[in-house]
Enzyme design. Structure first.
Site, PDB file in Angstrom:
ATOM      1  N   ASP A 282       0.873  -1.153   0.000  1.00 43.56           N
ATOM      2  CA  ASP A 282       0.000   0.000   0.000  1.00 43.56           C
ATOM      3  C   ASP A 282       0.922   1.217   0.000  1.00 43.56           C
ATOM      4  O   ASP A 282       2.008   1.182   0.569  1.00 43.56           O
ATOM      5  CB  ASP A 282      -0.873  -0.014   1.246  1.00 43.56           C
ATOM      6  N   VAL A 283       0.497   2.297  -0.619  1.00 42.69           N
ATOM      7  CA  VAL A 283       1.372   3.471  -0.745  1.00 42.69           C
ATOM      8  C   VAL A 283       0.921   4.621   0.150  1.00 42.69           C
ATOM      9  O   VAL A 283       1.671   5.115   0.997  1.00 42.69           O
ATOM     10  CB  VAL A 283       1.444   3.932  -2.219  1.00 42.69           C
TER      11      VAL A 283
END
Length: 237
Positions: free
Chosen positions: A14-15
């Site tokens: 996930d960023v």
């Protein structure tokens, strides 16, 4: 825990929230707008209002949706309900910073794994995030690429298909994320080994991220990306 850290071939990330400090970016922009009006705001309250507005039936893709979100919550924060400020909030994503440990940890991890980004953000925003992080990714998937957002299993299935095209499977993946709702719960249901980066470990509540219906105990748990990188180094020593 079925696999040790050295056994994985891919780390999927996930960023926004895990690597990029979107909460800090949002609070900073809200505070700047408020200061220009001679006001102050409570950053955590702003995040709570953001969260409630963001996850509505008429939500757009992120961060484009920040224009709509701003207009919905501005009156509650005592801010001007003017579209130009919503656009300013949206465009602030171009300048959001990585957490202090993100880029260095990714550089270390990239020496031993293929790093794959999985973000609910649109491709235009991810281009700025990727640059901020030092362009560490082997591959990247955005909401534009998948046509959906996590926790939709279809997002993950798109990534699984890509990894299969490289001759590997989801068993070779460690999924790394801070969001229980978007990532940790669904990754468990899909049979992935997961790693929770608890970015808000020193703060109460879920901040700008929706609260999950139930908490999922992760396979691996760190409070920072540096913690993961250190654990990998120790496991490989």
């Amino acid at each position: 825990m079925s696999k040790s850290l050295p056994e994985f071939k891919y780390l999927t990330f996930d960023v926004v929230g895990t690597l990029i400090d979107f909460e800090g970016g949002l609070k900073s922009c809200f505070a700047e707008i408020a200061a220009e009006q001679g006001n102050e705001i409570d950053g955590e309250r702003a995040l709570s209002l953001y969260r409630d507005a963001r996850y509505s039936d008429d939500a757009d893709l992120f961060p484009d949706d920040l224009v709509r979100v701003y207009l919905a919550i501005a009156p509650k924060l005592g801010l001007p309900a003017d579209r130009k400020y919503g656009e300013r909030l949206r465009d602030s994503a171009k300048n959001w910073k990585g957490f202090a440990d993100s880029a260095a940890a990714l550089a270390r991890l990239g020496k031993n794994y293929r790093l794959v980004a999985m973000t609910n953000a649109r491709r235009w925003a991810f281009a700025f995030f990727e640059k901020e992080l030092g362009n560490p990714f082997h591959a990247a998937f955005t909401a534009d690429d998948t046509g959906t957002e996590k926790p939709d299993p279809a997002f993950f299935e798109t990534v699984f298909a890509y990894i299969a095209s490289e001759g590997h499977s989801k068993d070779d993946i460690l999924h790394v994320a801070q969001s229980q709702y978007h990532d940790i719960g669904i990754s468990r249901k899909l049979g992935l080994t997961n790693c929770w980066i608890e970015r808000r470990h020193a703060e109460k509540g879920y901040g700008g991220t929706i609260e999950p219906a139930e908490f999922t105990t992760p396979d691996y748990h760190f409070t920072s990306m540096a913690g993961l990188a250190d654990a990998v180094a120790a496991a490989r020593a």
